[in-house]
Design a protein around this motif. Structure first.
Motif, PDB file in Angstrom:
ATOM      1  N   ARG A  19       8.543 -11.242  10.984  1.00 21.22           N
ATOM      2  CA  ARG A  19       9.426 -10.637  11.976  1.00 21.22           C
ATOM      3  C   ARG A  19      10.325  -9.584  11.351  1.00 21.22           C
ATOM      4  O   ARG A  19      11.505  -9.537  11.596  1.00 21.22           O
ATOM      5  CB  ARG A  19      10.245 -11.733  12.632  1.00 21.22           C
ATOM      6  CG  ARG A  19       9.355 -12.715  13.390  1.00 21.22           C
ATOM      7  CD  ARG A  19      10.087 -13.892  13.963  1.00 21.22           C
ATOM      8  NE  ARG A  19      11.282 -13.490  14.664  1.00 21.22           N
ATOM      9  CZ  ARG A  19      12.398 -14.219  14.700  1.00 21.22           C
ATOM     10  NH1 ARG A  19      12.450 -15.357  14.070  1.00 21.22           N
ATOM     11  NH2 ARG A  19      13.450 -13.805  15.365  1.00 21.22           N
ATOM     12  N   ILE A  20       9.764  -8.718  10.553  1.00 22.83           N
ATOM     13  CA  ILE A  20      10.509  -7.645   9.898  1.00 22.83           C
ATOM     14  C   ILE A  20      10.153  -6.325  10.570  1.00 22.83           C
ATOM     15  O   ILE A  20       8.993  -6.075  10.867  1.00 22.83           O
ATOM     16  CB  ILE A  20      10.154  -7.564   8.400  1.00 22.83           C
ATOM     17  CG1 ILE A  20      10.551  -8.852   7.691  1.00 22.83           C
ATOM     18  CG2 ILE A  20      10.829  -6.353   7.747  1.00 22.83           C
ATOM     19  CD1 ILE A  20      10.000  -8.964   6.292  1.00 22.83           C
ATOM     20  N   LEU A  21      11.162  -5.499  10.785  1.00 27.98           N
ATOM     21  CA  LEU A  21      10.942  -4.156  11.325  1.00 27.98           C
ATOM     22  C   LEU A  21      11.181  -3.154  10.205  1.00 27.98           C
ATOM     23  O   LEU A  21      12.223  -3.200   9.550  1.00 27.98           O
ATOM     24  CB  LEU A  21      11.901  -3.863  12.481  1.00 27.98           C
ATOM     25  CG  LEU A  21      11.935  -2.417  12.970  1.00 27.98           C
ATOM     26  CD1 LEU A  21      10.572  -2.003  13.537  1.00 27.98           C
ATOM     27  CD2 LEU A  21      13.036  -2.230  14.002  1.00 27.98           C
ATOM     28  N   ALA A  22      10.228  -2.268   9.991  1.00 31.82           N
ATOM     29  CA  ALA A  22      10.375  -1.195   9.007  1.00 31.82           C
ATOM     30  C   ALA A  22      10.315   0.143   9.726  1.00 31.82           C
ATOM     31  O   ALA A  22       9.367   0.410  10.461  1.00 31.82           O
ATOM     32  CB  ALA A  22       9.285  -1.282   7.943  1.00 31.82           C
ATOM     33  N   ILE A  23      11.344   0.971   9.512  1.00 29.57           N
ATOM     34  CA  ILE A  23      11.363   2.324  10.062  1.00 29.57           C
ATOM     35  C   ILE A  23      11.179   3.258   8.879  1.00 29.57           C
ATOM     36  O   ILE A  23      12.078   3.403   8.047  1.00 29.57           O
ATOM     37  CB  ILE A  23      12.677   2.616  10.805  1.00 29.57           C
ATOM     38  CG1 ILE A  23      12.882   1.604  11.934  1.00 29.57           C
ATOM     39  CG2 ILE A  23      12.671   4.049  11.341  1.00 29.57           C
ATOM     40  CD1 ILE A  23      14.231   1.706  12.619  1.00 29.57           C
ATOM     41  N   ALA A  24       9.984   3.841   8.781  1.00 31.39           N
ATOM     42  CA  ALA A  24       9.635   4.661   7.622  1.00 31.39           C
ATOM     43  C   ALA A  24       8.846   5.875   8.078  1.00 31.39           C
ATOM     44  O   ALA A  24       7.763   5.735   8.646  1.00 31.39           O
ATOM     45  CB  ALA A  24       8.810   3.844   6.629  1.00 31.39           C
ATOM     46  N   ASP A  25       9.393   7.061   7.821  1.00 25.08           N
ATOM     47  CA  ASP A  25       8.666   8.262   8.234  1.00 25.08           C
ATOM     48  C   ASP A  25       7.658   8.715   7.182  1.00 25.08           C
ATOM     49  O   ASP A  25       6.823   9.565   7.445  1.00 25.08           O
ATOM     50  CB  ASP A  25       9.621   9.403   8.601  1.00 25.08           C
ATOM     51  CG  ASP A  25      10.562   9.773   7.476  1.00 25.08           C
ATOM     52  OD1 ASP A  25      10.556   9.104   6.442  1.00 25.08           O
ATOM     53  OD2 ASP A  25      11.313  10.751   7.656  1.00 25.08           O
ATOM     54  N   ASP A  26       7.674   8.107   6.027  1.00 28.10           N
ATOM     55  CA  ASP A  26       6.750   8.442   4.946  1.00 28.10           C
ATOM     56  C   ASP A  26       5.489   7.580   5.052  1.00 28.10           C
ATOM     57  O   ASP A  26       5.567   6.346   5.038  1.00 28.10           O
ATOM     58  CB  ASP A  26       7.448   8.212   3.592  1.00 28.10           C
ATOM     59  CG  ASP A  26       6.568   8.542   2.422  1.00 28.10           C
ATOM     60  OD1 ASP A  26       6.087   9.685   2.344  1.00 28.10           O
ATOM     61  OD2 ASP A  26       6.348   7.643   1.591  1.00 28.10           O
ATOM     62  N   ARG A  27       4.329   8.213   5.169  1.00 28.63           N
ATOM     63  CA  ARG A  27       3.059   7.503   5.347  1.00 28.63           C
ATOM     64  C   ARG A  27       2.778   6.536   4.199  1.00 28.63           C
ATOM     65  O   ARG A  27       2.333   5.409   4.412  1.00 28.63           O
ATOM     66  CB  ARG A  27       1.911   8.489   5.483  1.00 28.63           C
ATOM     67  CG  ARG A  27       0.578   7.800   5.722  1.00 28.63           C
ATOM     68  CD  ARG A  27      -0.545   8.772   5.832  1.00 28.63           C
ATOM     69  NE  ARG A  27      -0.309   9.632   6.996  1.00 28.63           N
ATOM     70  CZ  ARG A  27      -1.078  10.632   7.330  1.00 28.63           C
ATOM     71  NH1 ARG A  27      -2.127  10.937   6.612  1.00 28.63           N
ATOM     72  NH2 ARG A  27      -0.815  11.353   8.395  1.00 28.63           N
TER      73      ARG A  27
END
Length: 156
Positions: A19-27
């Motif tokens: 249940r972790i959310l990761a916001i990452a714009d790097d592929r």
């Protein structure tokens, strides 16, 4: 490394890590977050708006915020928005910031900071520690005696 033991208050660690959310714009960061063992349920998005929608609809137990490609001020703004919206959820920041910027984010309430290059397994282990710490804090706020429960968190 295995995440099969139980966390505080009886929550299985595997359940916590799903249940972790990761916001990452790097592929590359998004791929690394989805590869290590124990990352099966990590929700990864490149889009900040989608990330906030996920926060609203299904609050995670932790957030990984990648600030690698964002301007410093934009990254701090995103961090502040997440912290205001979910003050109790641990946030682990990922990036390549200067020492003073790292310190500022930690002072603003980041639970940890992981510098690039990073290992996905180490990052997930640090998230696990942040979640465990937050669960311990939550567990200490309420005490039960027979049929009476006192929650000290509401008094602070």
């Amino acid at each position: 490394m295995s995440f099969t033991s139980s966390a505080v208050v009886g929550v299985p660690v595997m359940h916590v890590l799903s249940r972790i959310l990761a916001i990452a714009d790097d592929r590359a960061a998004r791929r690394a977050l989805q590869r290590p063992p124990g990352s099966d349920g990590v929700a990864v998005t490149a889009n900040e708006a989608v990330g906030f929608e996920l926060l609203r609809n299904a609050p995670p137990v932790a957030v990984v915020l990648d600030l690698h490609r964002r301007e410093k001020s934009a990254g701090r703004d995103i961090f502040r928005k997440i912290r205001q919206f979910t003050p109790e959820i641990p946030i682990v920041v990922l990036g390549t910031l200067s020492e003073s910027d790292k310190i500022l984010l930690l002072e603003l309430g980041a639970d940890d900071y992981v510098s690039r290059p990073f290992s996905g397994r180490e990052l997930l282990a640090r998230v696990h520690v942040a979640v465990r710490r937050s669960l311990r804090t939550t567990a200490r706020d309420a005490f039960a005696f027979d049929d009476v429960t006192v929650d000290f968190a509401i008094w602070s």
